[in-house]
Scaffold this motif. Structure first.
Motif, PDB file in Angstrom:
ATOM      1  N   ARG A 241      46.589  52.768  57.737  1.00 48.38           N
ATOM      2  CA  ARG A 241      48.046  52.809  58.293  1.00 48.38           C
ATOM      3  C   ARG A 241      48.794  53.229  57.094  1.00 48.38           C
ATOM      4  O   ARG A 241      50.020  53.886  57.148  1.00 48.38           O
ATOM      5  N   PHE A 242      48.223  53.214  55.755  1.00 47.46           N
ATOM      6  CA  PHE A 242      49.093  53.490  54.423  1.00 47.46           C
ATOM      7  C   PHE A 242      47.976  54.223  53.815  1.00 47.46           C
ATOM      8  O   PHE A 242      47.706  53.926  52.602  1.00 47.46           O
ATOM      9  N   PRO A 243      47.728  55.459  54.109  1.00 42.35           N
ATOM     10  CA  PRO A 243      46.884  56.532  53.571  1.00 42.35           C
ATOM     11  C   PRO A 243      47.282  56.762  52.071  1.00 42.35           C
ATOM     12  O   PRO A 243      46.490  57.859  51.257  1.00 42.35           O
TER      13      PRO A 243
ATOM     14  N   LYS B 241      46.689  37.267  50.332  1.00 45.04           N
ATOM     15  CA  LYS B 241      46.135  37.988  49.010  1.00 45.04           C
ATOM     16  C   LYS B 241      46.391  39.207  48.998  1.00 45.04           C
ATOM     17  O   LYS B 241      46.457  39.873  47.777  1.00 45.04           O
ATOM     18  N   VAL B 242      46.426  40.121  50.122  1.00 44.95           N
ATOM     19  CA  VAL B 242      46.740  41.556  50.187  1.00 44.95           C
ATOM     20  C   VAL B 242      48.040  41.767  49.408  1.00 44.95           C
ATOM     21  O   VAL B 242      48.225  42.535  48.361  1.00 44.95           O
ATOM     22  N   TYR B 243      49.192  41.015  49.947  1.00 49.79           N
ATOM     23  CA  TYR B 243      50.422  41.412  49.387  1.00 49.79           C
ATOM     24  C   TYR B 243      50.435  40.967  47.759  1.00 49.79           C
ATOM     25  O   TYR B 243      51.114  41.503  46.927  1.00 49.79           O
ATOM     26  N   LYS B 244      49.695  39.740  47.185  1.00 43.48           N
ATOM     27  CA  LYS B 244      49.966  39.440  45.978  1.00 43.48           C
ATOM     28  C   LYS B 244      49.204  40.491  45.134  1.00 43.48           C
ATOM     29  O   LYS B 244      49.461  40.437  43.981  1.00 43.48           O
ATOM     30  N   SER B 245      48.103  41.199  45.818  1.00 45.95           N
ATOM     31  CA  SER B 245      47.298  42.209  44.834  1.00 45.95           C
ATOM     32  C   SER B 245      48.201  43.325  44.740  1.00 45.95           C
ATOM     33  O   SER B 245      48.010  44.245  43.788  1.00 45.95           O
ATOM     34  N   LEU B 246      48.999  43.635  45.858  1.00 46.66           N
ATOM     35  CA  LEU B 246      49.656  44.956  45.810  1.00 46.66           C
ATOM     36  C   LEU B 246      51.181  45.038  45.339  1.00 46.66           C
ATOM     37  O   LEU B 246      51.747  45.941  44.783  1.00 46.66           O
ATOM     38  N   CYS B 247      51.845  43.689  45.636  1.00 49.90           N
ATOM     39  CA  CYS B 247      53.273  43.803  45.097  1.00 49.90           C
ATOM     40  C   CYS B 247      53.597  43.267  43.825  1.00 49.90           C
ATOM     41  O   CYS B 247      53.065  42.383  43.296  1.00 49.90           O
TER      42      CYS B 247
ATOM     43  N   GLN C  67      37.223  34.070  49.782  1.00 45.90           N
ATOM     44  CA  GLN C  67      36.587  33.831  48.580  1.00 45.90           C
ATOM     45  C   GLN C  67      36.161  34.860  47.759  1.00 45.90           C
ATOM     46  O   GLN C  67      36.187  34.998  46.748  1.00 45.90           O
ATOM     47  N   ASN C  68      35.410  35.890  48.566  1.00 50.13           N
ATOM     48  CA  ASN C  68      34.914  36.953  47.985  1.00 50.13           C
ATOM     49  C   ASN C  68      36.044  38.068  47.708  1.00 50.13           C
ATOM     50  O   ASN C  68      35.662  39.173  47.291  1.00 50.13           O
ATOM     51  N   TYR C  69      37.259  37.975  48.150  1.00 51.51           N
ATOM     52  CA  TYR C  69      38.018  38.864  47.942  1.00 51.51           C
ATOM     53  C   TYR C  69      38.496  39.469  46.748  1.00 51.51           C
ATOM     54  O   TYR C  69      38.427  38.206  45.739  1.00 51.51           O
ATOM     55  N   LYS C  70      38.528  40.677  46.340  1.00 49.12           N
ATOM     56  CA  LYS C  70      38.775  40.878  45.013  1.00 49.12           C
ATOM     57  C   LYS C  70      40.095  41.630  45.059  1.00 49.12           C
ATOM     58  O   LYS C  70      41.054  41.364  44.150  1.00 49.12           O
ATOM     59  N   THR C  71      40.272  42.569  45.790  1.00 49.82           N
ATOM     60  CA  THR C  71      41.582  43.405  45.887  1.00 49.82           C
ATOM     61  C   THR C  71      41.878  43.972  47.117  1.00 49.82           C
ATOM     62  O   THR C  71      40.842  43.767  48.179  1.00 49.82           O
ATOM     63  N   ALA C  72      42.744  44.628  47.294  1.00 53.50           N
ATOM     64  CA  ALA C  72      43.371  45.122  48.729  1.00 53.50           C
ATOM     65  C   ALA C  72      42.563  46.261  49.266  1.00 53.50           C
ATOM     66  O   ALA C  72      42.058  47.089  48.421  1.00 53.50           O
ATOM     67  N   PRO C  73      41.864  46.151  50.469  1.00 55.13           N
ATOM     68  CA  PRO C  73      41.163  47.178  50.945  1.00 55.13           C
ATOM     69  C   PRO C  73      41.846  48.151  51.474  1.00 55.13           C
ATOM     70  O   PRO C  73      43.058  48.150  51.745  1.00 55.13           O
TER      71      PRO C  73
END
Length: 86
Positions: A20-22, A59-65, A10-16
Motif C-alpha cells: 500500500r506504501f511503495p 511494532k511497525v509504527y514504532k519502527s517507522l515513526c 518475537q522475531n520481528y526486526k523492522t517494518a516489512p
C-alpha cells in the motif's frame, strides 16, 4: 495461530514491505499503522478479546515513526483532539 503470531512478534526486526506504501517516504505508512493499532485495540477491547494481534501494528509504527510524533499523537488521543478516526 496465537503461537505463530507470538513467534512472529518475537522475531520481528523492522517494518516489512507494505504494497500500500511503495514509495520511499514512509510517513503515511507510519500514520496508518498508528491508526490501525488504536482501532485494533478499541475493537478487541470492546469484544473483550486478547489484544496480542494489535501488537503487530504497534511494532511497525514504532519502527517507522519518529518518537516525537508518537508522543504528540498520544497526547492528542488523551486530550480528545487527535485528528484521525480511531
Amino acid at each position: 495461530m496465537a503461537d505463530l503470531l507470538e513467534e512472529n512478534l518475537q522475531n520481528y526486526k523492522t517494518a516489512p514491505f507494505d504494497a500500500r506504501f511503495p514509495n520511499t517516504n514512509q510517513t503515511r505508512n507510519c500514520y496508518q499503522n498508528y491508526l490501525d493499532y488504536h482501532r485494533c485495540n478499541k475493537t478487541l477491547a470492546a469484544k473483550k478479546q486478547d489484544l496480542t494481534p494489535c501488537m503487530w501494528y504497534q511494532k511497525v509504527y514504532k519502527s517507522l515513526c519518529p518518537i516525537n510524533w508518537v508522543e504528540k499523537w498520544d497526547e492528542q488521543v488523551e486530550n480528545g483532539s487527535f485528528p484521525g478516526k480511531i
